[in-house]
Write a protein that holds these residues in place. Structure first.
Motif, PDB file in Angstrom:
ATOM      1  N   ALA A  53      53.384 -41.512  -8.358  1.00 32.88           N
ATOM      2  CA  ALA A  53      52.325 -40.995  -9.223  1.00 32.88           C
ATOM      3  C   ALA A  53      52.226 -39.486  -9.021  1.00 32.88           C
ATOM      4  O   ALA A  53      52.442 -38.983  -7.915  1.00 32.88           O
ATOM      5  CB  ALA A  53      50.998 -41.671  -8.900  1.00 32.88           C
ATOM      6  N   TYR A  54      51.875 -38.765 -10.082  1.00 29.71           N
ATOM      7  CA  TYR A  54      51.792 -37.307  -9.993  1.00 29.71           C
ATOM      8  C   TYR A  54      50.688 -36.785 -10.905  1.00 29.71           C
ATOM      9  O   TYR A  54      50.330 -37.406 -11.903  1.00 29.71           O
ATOM     10  CB  TYR A  54      53.135 -36.657 -10.319  1.00 29.71           C
ATOM     11  CG  TYR A  54      53.695 -36.971 -11.692  1.00 29.71           C
ATOM     12  CD1 TYR A  54      53.683 -36.021 -12.705  1.00 29.71           C
ATOM     13  CD2 TYR A  54      54.267 -38.213 -11.979  1.00 29.71           C
ATOM     14  CE1 TYR A  54      54.209 -36.292 -13.965  1.00 29.71           C
ATOM     15  CE2 TYR A  54      54.802 -38.504 -13.221  1.00 29.71           C
ATOM     16  CZ  TYR A  54      54.767 -37.533 -14.216  1.00 29.71           C
ATOM     17  OH  TYR A  54      55.282 -37.801 -15.458  1.00 29.71           O
ATOM     18  N   ARG A  55      50.158 -35.619 -10.538  1.00 32.11           N
ATOM     19  CA  ARG A  55      49.020 -35.051 -11.273  1.00 32.11           C
ATOM     20  C   ARG A  55      48.972 -33.551 -11.017  1.00 32.11           C
ATOM     21  O   ARG A  55      49.245 -33.094  -9.897  1.00 32.11           O
ATOM     22  CB  ARG A  55      47.725 -35.714 -10.793  1.00 32.11           C
ATOM     23  CG  ARG A  55      46.436 -35.181 -11.416  1.00 32.11           C
ATOM     24  CD  ARG A  55      45.261 -36.055 -11.002  1.00 32.11           C
ATOM     25  NE  ARG A  55      43.994 -35.517 -11.473  1.00 32.11           N
ATOM     26  CZ  ARG A  55      42.855 -36.211 -11.492  1.00 32.11           C
ATOM     27  NH1 ARG A  55      42.830 -37.470 -11.062  1.00 32.11           N
ATOM     28  NH2 ARG A  55      41.740 -35.664 -11.933  1.00 32.11           N
ATOM     29  N   ALA A  56      48.654 -32.784 -12.043  1.00 33.18           N
ATOM     30  CA  ALA A  56      48.500 -31.334 -11.874  1.00 33.18           C
ATOM     31  C   ALA A  56      47.183 -31.037 -11.170  1.00 33.18           C
ATOM     32  O   ALA A  56      46.189 -31.731 -11.370  1.00 33.18           O
ATOM     33  CB  ALA A  56      48.546 -30.635 -13.231  1.00 33.18           C
ATOM     34  N   ARG A  57      47.183 -29.994 -10.369  1.00 37.06           N
ATOM     35  CA  ARG A  57      45.952 -29.629  -9.667  1.00 37.06           C
ATOM     36  C   ARG A  57      45.178 -28.530 -10.386  1.00 37.06           C
ATOM     37  O   ARG A  57      43.987 -28.668 -10.667  1.00 37.06           O
ATOM     38  CB  ARG A  57      46.266 -29.147  -8.248  1.00 37.06           C
ATOM     39  CG  ARG A  57      45.025 -28.584  -7.574  1.00 37.06           C
ATOM     40  CD  ARG A  57      45.278 -28.002  -6.207  1.00 37.06           C
ATOM     41  NE  ARG A  57      44.100 -27.288  -5.748  1.00 37.06           N
ATOM     42  CZ  ARG A  57      44.028 -26.653  -4.584  1.00 37.06           C
ATOM     43  NH1 ARG A  57      45.052 -26.659  -3.771  1.00 37.06           N
ATOM     44  NH2 ARG A  57      42.925 -26.019  -4.252  1.00 37.06           N
ATOM     45  N   HIS A  96      52.507 -33.410 -16.707  1.00 40.39           N
ATOM     46  CA  HIS A  96      51.274 -33.940 -16.135  1.00 40.39           C
ATOM     47  C   HIS A  96      50.090 -33.027 -16.423  1.00 40.39           C
ATOM     48  O   HIS A  96      50.250 -31.867 -16.806  1.00 40.39           O
ATOM     49  CB  HIS A  96      51.422 -34.214 -14.636  1.00 40.39           C
ATOM     50  CG  HIS A  96      51.999 -33.093 -13.830  1.00 40.39           C
ATOM     51  ND1 HIS A  96      52.980 -32.256 -14.265  1.00 40.39           N
ATOM     52  CD2 HIS A  96      51.718 -32.681 -12.565  1.00 40.39           C
ATOM     53  CE1 HIS A  96      53.296 -31.387 -13.319  1.00 40.39           C
ATOM     54  NE2 HIS A  96      52.538 -31.609 -12.292  1.00 40.39           N
ATOM     55  N   THR A  97      48.906 -33.588 -16.244  1.00 41.95           N
ATOM     56  CA  THR A  97      47.671 -32.867 -16.553  1.00 41.95           C
ATOM     57  C   THR A  97      46.732 -32.908 -15.347  1.00 41.95           C
ATOM     58  O   THR A  97      46.940 -33.673 -14.398  1.00 41.95           O
ATOM     59  CB  THR A  97      46.948 -33.499 -17.757  1.00 41.95           C
ATOM     60  OG1 THR A  97      46.413 -34.774 -17.377  1.00 41.95           O
ATOM     61  CG2 THR A  97      47.903 -33.681 -18.930  1.00 41.95           C
ATOM     62  N   THR A  98      45.694 -32.104 -15.420  1.00 40.21           N
ATOM     63  CA  THR A  98      44.705 -32.068 -14.346  1.00 40.21           C
ATOM     64  C   THR A  98      43.678 -33.186 -14.468  1.00 40.21           C
ATOM     65  O   THR A  98      42.899 -33.414 -13.541  1.00 40.21           O
ATOM     66  CB  THR A  98      43.957 -30.719 -14.352  1.00 40.21           C
ATOM     67  OG1 THR A  98      43.292 -30.569 -15.627  1.00 40.21           O
ATOM     68  CG2 THR A  98      44.917 -29.567 -14.143  1.00 40.21           C
ATOM     69  N   ASN A 125      51.084 -29.281  -7.472  1.00 41.22           N
ATOM     70  CA  ASN A 125      51.278 -30.653  -7.909  1.00 41.22           C
ATOM     71  C   ASN A 125      50.822 -31.684  -6.881  1.00 41.22           C
ATOM     72  O   ASN A 125      51.213 -31.632  -5.716  1.00 41.22           O
ATOM     73  CB  ASN A 125      52.761 -30.871  -8.196  1.00 41.22           C
ATOM     74  CG  ASN A 125      53.330 -29.835  -9.140  1.00 41.22           C
ATOM     75  OD1 ASN A 125      53.266 -29.983 -10.346  1.00 41.22           O
ATOM     76  ND2 ASN A 125      53.892 -28.771  -8.586  1.00 41.22           N
ATOM     77  N   PHE A 126      50.004 -32.654  -7.313  1.00 39.19           N
ATOM     78  CA  PHE A 126      49.610 -33.770  -6.467  1.00 39.19           C
ATOM     79  C   PHE A 126      50.651 -34.895  -6.577  1.00 39.19           C
ATOM     80  O   PHE A 126      51.205 -35.143  -7.659  1.00 39.19           O
ATOM     81  CB  PHE A 126      48.255 -34.331  -6.900  1.00 39.19           C
ATOM     82  CG  PHE A 126      47.093 -33.427  -6.625  1.00 39.19           C
ATOM     83  CD1 PHE A 126      46.896 -32.885  -5.362  1.00 39.19           C
ATOM     84  CD2 PHE A 126      46.184 -33.123  -7.630  1.00 39.19           C
ATOM     85  CE1 PHE A 126      45.817 -32.052  -5.103  1.00 39.19           C
ATOM     86  CE2 PHE A 126      45.095 -32.299  -7.375  1.00 39.19           C
ATOM     87  CZ  PHE A 126      44.917 -31.765  -6.114  1.00 39.19           C
ATOM     88  N   LEU A 127      50.868 -35.611  -5.470  1.00 35.14           N
ATOM     89  CA  LEU A 127      51.783 -36.748  -5.430  1.00 35.14           C
ATOM     90  C   LEU A 127      51.114 -37.898  -4.692  1.00 35.14           C
ATOM     91  O   LEU A 127      50.314 -37.681  -3.773  1.00 35.14           O
ATOM     92  CB  LEU A 127      53.086 -36.374  -4.702  1.00 35.14           C
ATOM     93  CG  LEU A 127      53.931 -35.274  -5.329  1.00 35.14           C
ATOM     94  CD1 LEU A 127      55.022 -34.827  -4.361  1.00 35.14           C
ATOM     95  CD2 LEU A 127      54.549 -35.746  -6.643  1.00 35.14           C
ATOM     96  N   ASP A 128      51.468 -39.140  -5.069  1.00 35.91           N
ATOM     97  CA  ASP A 128      50.899 -40.308  -4.404  1.00 35.91           C
ATOM     98  C   ASP A 128      51.794 -41.517  -4.680  1.00 35.91           C
ATOM     99  O   ASP A 128      52.606 -41.515  -5.621  1.00 35.91           O
ATOM    100  CB  ASP A 128      49.484 -40.579  -4.911  1.00 35.91           C
ATOM    101  CG  ASP A 128      48.649 -41.397  -3.928  1.00 35.91           C
ATOM    102  OD1 ASP A 128      49.173 -41.767  -2.860  1.00 35.91           O
ATOM    103  OD2 ASP A 128      47.470 -41.666  -4.238  1.00 35.91           O
TER     104      ASP A 128
END
Length: 206
Positions: A102-106, A132-134, A167-170
Motif C-alpha cells: 500500500a502507498y500514499r502521498a504525504r 497516489h494522493t494525500t 511517500n508513505f508505505l505499508d
C-alpha cells in the motif's frame, strides 16, 4: 542403495513451503507509542536503507493502511541524494512470487517513487509510482519469477529526491516458495539410518 539415495535427495529438496519473504512489511517494529521516529540505517529484523521513518497510525491525521504503524520513504536528508529502503532474500528458480503493498502521498500528489526487484544478474521488475494522493491509500500487486538467486526488493524516492516529506508505505508482502535445506548433521543421521536399514534387509534375505 538407489532407494536410500532417493530418500536422502527427497528430504534435502522437498522441504518447500510458502511464506512471506518480507520481514516487518507493516513497519510495526520498532513499536512506538505515538508520533513518529526514524532509524539511521535499518529497522529491527527487516528494512535497510536511508533514514527509515516510522509513523504511528493517526499521527497528523494519517491512519495506517493496516496495523498500528506505517513507514515513510523520504526522511532526514544528509547528502542530497535519493532515499532507498530495501530487503534481500533468496528465491527458488522458476517459482512465482506474488507481491503487494500500500502507498500514499504525504505532502502533495506529485510525489513519486521507484520499485525495483532485481538480482546481481537480472532485473525482475521495475516501475515508477506517481498516481497516489494525500487523501487515501492506494494498493498495487503483481508477480515476478524467481531465479534461485538472492533477490532485492527496493523502494527509491524520486519526488522529492531529497527532503523530509514524501511517500508513505505499508503492508509490503512478497509471498512464494521457500527452500529449506536440512542441516548436514540431520542428513548424515538419516543416511546412516537408511544404510543400516539396507544392510539389515540384505542380511535377512541372505
Amino acid at each position: 542403495m538407489k532407494y536410500i539415495t532417493a530418500a536422502i535427495a527427497a528430504l534435502a529438496f522437498s522441504s518447500l513451503s510458502n511464506a512471506n519473504l518480507i520481514t516487518n512489511g507493516g513497519f510495526e517494529s520498532p513499536d512506538i507509542n505515538s508520533g513518529w521516529t526514524y532509524q539511521l540505517d535499518d529497522l529491527p529484523g527487516g528494512w535497510e536503507g536511508d533514514n527509515i521513518e516510522v509513523w504511528k497510525t493517526g499521527f497528523n491525521g494519517v491512519n495506517s493502511f493496516a496495523g498500528d504503524q506505517h513507514g515513510e520513504l523520504n526522511a532526514h536528508p544528509n547528502d542530497g541524494t535519493n532515499f532507498s529502503i530495501f530487503q534481500t532474500f533468496n528465491t527458488v528458480d522458476q517459482a512465482d512470487y506474488d507481491f503487494s503493498f500500500a502507498y500514499r502521498a504525504r505532502n502533495n500528489n506529485s510525489e513519486s517513487f521507484l520499485l525495483e526487484i532485481f538480482t546481481d544478474t537480472s532485473d525482475l521488475f521495475s516501475m515508477i509510482f506517481d498516481d497516489h494522493t494525500t487523501s487515501a491509500w492506494s494498493t498495487f500487486s503483481d508477480v515476478f519469477l524467481g531465479t534461485g538467486e538472492l533477490t532485492t526488493f527496493r523502494f527509491t524516492s524520486i519526488n522529492p529526491n531529497s527532503g523530509t516529506v514524501g511517500n508513505f508505505l505499508d503492508a509490503v508482502t512478497v509471498e512464494g516458495e521457500v527452500a529449506s535445506v536440512p542441516e548436514p548433521g540431520s542428513l548424515a543421521l538419516l543416511a546412516i539410518g537408511l544404510i543400516g536399514l539396507g544392510i539389515s534387509r540384505k542380511n535377512i534375505r541372505a
